[in-house]
Design a protein around this motif. Structure first.
Motif, PDB file in Angstrom:
ATOM      1  N   ASP A 293      48.435 -67.234  15.894  1.00 30.62           N
ATOM      2  CA  ASP A 293      48.640 -68.481  16.630  1.00 30.62           C
ATOM      3  C   ASP A 293      48.792 -69.670  15.684  1.00 30.62           C
ATOM      4  O   ASP A 293      48.979 -70.804  16.140  1.00 30.62           O
ATOM      5  N   GLY A 294      48.691 -69.409  14.384  1.00 33.54           N
ATOM      6  CA  GLY A 294      48.875 -70.470  13.406  1.00 33.54           C
ATOM      7  C   GLY A 294      47.589 -71.132  12.961  1.00 33.54           C
ATOM      8  O   GLY A 294      47.623 -72.145  12.250  1.00 33.54           O
TER       9      GLY A 294
ATOM     10  N   ALA B 257      50.412 -78.413  12.694  1.00 31.42           N
ATOM     11  CA  ALA B 257      50.680 -79.322  11.573  1.00 31.42           C
ATOM     12  C   ALA B 257      52.083 -79.125  11.003  1.00 31.42           C
ATOM     13  O   ALA B 257      52.439 -79.754  10.004  1.00 31.42           O
ATOM     14  N   GLU B 258      52.874 -78.239  11.640  1.00 30.92           N
ATOM     15  CA  GLU B 258      54.253 -77.946  11.244  1.00 30.92           C
ATOM     16  C   GLU B 258      54.334 -77.346   9.841  1.00 30.92           C
ATOM     17  O   GLU B 258      55.273 -77.605   9.092  1.00 30.92           O
ATOM     18  N   LEU B 259      53.346 -76.516   9.533  1.00 27.09           N
ATOM     19  CA  LEU B 259      53.332 -75.803   8.253  1.00 27.09           C
ATOM     20  C   LEU B 259      53.574 -74.314   8.431  1.00 27.09           C
ATOM     21  O   LEU B 259      53.742 -73.598   7.441  1.00 27.09           O
ATOM     22  N   GLY B 260      53.573 -73.828   9.674  1.00 26.89           N
ATOM     23  CA  GLY B 260      53.873 -72.428   9.923  1.00 26.89           C
ATOM     24  C   GLY B 260      52.652 -71.591  10.248  1.00 26.89           C
ATOM     25  O   GLY B 260      51.560 -72.106  10.514  1.00 26.89           O
ATOM     26  N   ILE B 261      52.847 -70.275  10.226  1.00 25.25           N
ATOM     27  CA  ILE B 261      51.798 -69.292  10.519  1.00 25.25           C
ATOM     28  C   ILE B 261      51.149 -68.872   9.202  1.00 25.25           C
ATOM     29  O   ILE B 261      51.834 -68.425   8.282  1.00 25.25           O
ATOM     30  N   PRO B 262      49.819 -68.978   9.083  1.00 28.28           N
ATOM     31  CA  PRO B 262      49.160 -68.585   7.829  1.00 28.28           C
ATOM     32  C   PRO B 262      49.125 -67.066   7.670  1.00 28.28           C
ATOM     33  O   PRO B 262      49.011 -66.328   8.648  1.00 28.28           O
TER      34      PRO B 262
ATOM     35  N   ARG C   1      60.307 -72.809   7.440  1.00 34.42           N
ATOM     36  CA  ARG C   1      59.315 -73.607   6.751  1.00 34.42           C
ATOM     37  C   ARG C   1      58.401 -72.643   6.018  1.00 34.42           C
ATOM     38  O   ARG C   1      57.806 -71.764   6.653  1.00 34.42           O
ATOM     39  N   HIS C   2      58.290 -72.796   4.724  1.00 32.88           N
ATOM     40  CA  HIS C   2      57.448 -71.914   3.914  1.00 32.88           C
ATOM     41  C   HIS C   2      56.659 -72.786   2.945  1.00 32.88           C
ATOM     42  O   HIS C   2      57.256 -73.527   2.152  1.00 32.88           O
ATOM     43  N   PHE C   3      55.340 -72.672   3.000  1.00 30.41           N
ATOM     44  CA  PHE C   3      54.506 -73.552   2.200  1.00 30.41           C
ATOM     45  C   PHE C   3      53.352 -72.812   1.543  1.00 30.41           C
ATOM     46  O   PHE C   3      52.895 -71.768   2.031  1.00 30.41           O
TER      47      PHE C   3
ATOM     48  N   TYR D  19      43.887 -80.795   4.934  1.00 28.57           N
ATOM     49  CA  TYR D  19      44.784 -79.935   4.170  1.00 28.57           C
ATOM     50  C   TYR D  19      45.758 -80.768   3.368  1.00 28.57           C
ATOM     51  O   TYR D  19      46.023 -81.928   3.681  1.00 28.57           O
ATOM     52  N   GLN D  20      46.272 -80.149   2.287  1.00 27.69           N
ATOM     53  CA  GLN D  20      47.287 -80.781   1.448  1.00 27.69           C
ATOM     54  C   GLN D  20      48.327 -79.728   1.081  1.00 27.69           C
ATOM     55  O   GLN D  20      47.993 -78.580   0.786  1.00 27.69           O
ATOM     56  N   GLU D  21      49.570 -80.133   1.123  1.00 24.28           N
ATOM     57  CA  GLU D  21      50.653 -79.252   0.675  1.00 24.28           C
ATOM     58  C   GLU D  21      50.628 -79.139  -0.848  1.00 24.28           C
ATOM     59  O   GLU D  21      50.584 -80.136  -1.548  1.00 24.28           O
TER      60      GLU D  21
END
Length: 245
Positions: A15-16, A36-41, A61-63, A73-75
């Protein structure tokens, strides 16, 4: 994946979210990376009181992201140019101030890389792994890294990119390796046949437990915690497996 936070456990879900699970079984949401628009961990590893996480979706989106215990959190790095439209980052390990990440650049063709990401987000390629399929888990080994591969191998990769076969688990009948952790000098690995196995640095394999016989599903993430292995399964279980002896 699964990570340790004191006596609690941090688990990514589809669910992310990153869930924080107490020993009592109480569950809370640490952070929602999808919102947060960072994707699924997917991959997660402890790092100096916080967690480094791979996350992706199909936009693409890949982070690589750092998540703190308070849910902030921080990118660290945008991996979209490396993973591409049809790829994704998977496992992550910490080496000093750098991060070692397994990446598929195309999950359809199983093309893949092992990369290094610095603390400032610079990305460099360590090795091309496509002939072994998609790489999943990665841990630090002796003089390099040990990677679990879609086609069944455990690979040893040096920082200079030299690849050697530690053991072919599929050929030996153990199935495809998924998660991996280091327990003292040995590696403990989960496989798609429902097994938790131990592999020595020389490639000798020993069977530890078969979770399918217990009807607990296929194990994936694994970490060492005190005298136990903490394991996630595709049936939604978080398990504590006590070491023998």
């Amino acid at each position: 994946g699964v990570a340790i936070a004191g006596d609690d456990f941090i688990v990514p879900n589809l669910d992310g979210q990153l869930l924080r699970i107490q020993p009592s079984g109480a569950v809370s949401i640490l952070v929602d990376l999808y919102k947060a628009e960072l994707g699924i961990p997917f991959g997660i590893v402890e790092n100096q009181g916080s967690f480094v996480v791979t996350a992706s979706d199909y936009l693409p989106r890949h982070f690589l992201v750092r998540v703190n215990l308070d849910g902030t959190y921080q990118e660290i790095a945008d991996l979209a140019n490396t993973s591409g439209f049809y790829g994704a980052p998977f496992g992550v390990a910490v080496e000093g101030k750098d991060y070692i990440v397994t990446v598929s650049t195309d999950v359809v063709s199983s093309s893949s890389l092992l990369i290094r990401v610095t603390g400032t987000g610079k990305i460099t390629q360590i090795a091309e792994l496509s002939r072994f399929g998609i790489p999943f888990g990665v841990v630090l080994g002796d003089r390099g890294y040990v990677v679990t591969q879609e086609k069944g191998q455990l690979l040893h990769v040096t920082p200079a990119g030299k690849i050697s076969l530690l053991v072919d688990l599929a050929q030996a009948g153990y199935g495809m390796p998924l998660g991996i952790t280091r327990d003292k000098t040995n590696f403990v690995v989960t496989t798609n046949r429902g097994l938790v196995i131990q592999v020595t640095p020389e490639g000798t394999v020993s069977h530890l437990v078969d979770l399918t016989q217990e009807k607990l599903g296929i194990p994936s993430g694994i970490r060492v915690h005190q005298d136990q292995w903490i394991v996630t399964t595709n049936s939604g279980y978080l398990l504590a497996i006590k070491k023998a002896g």
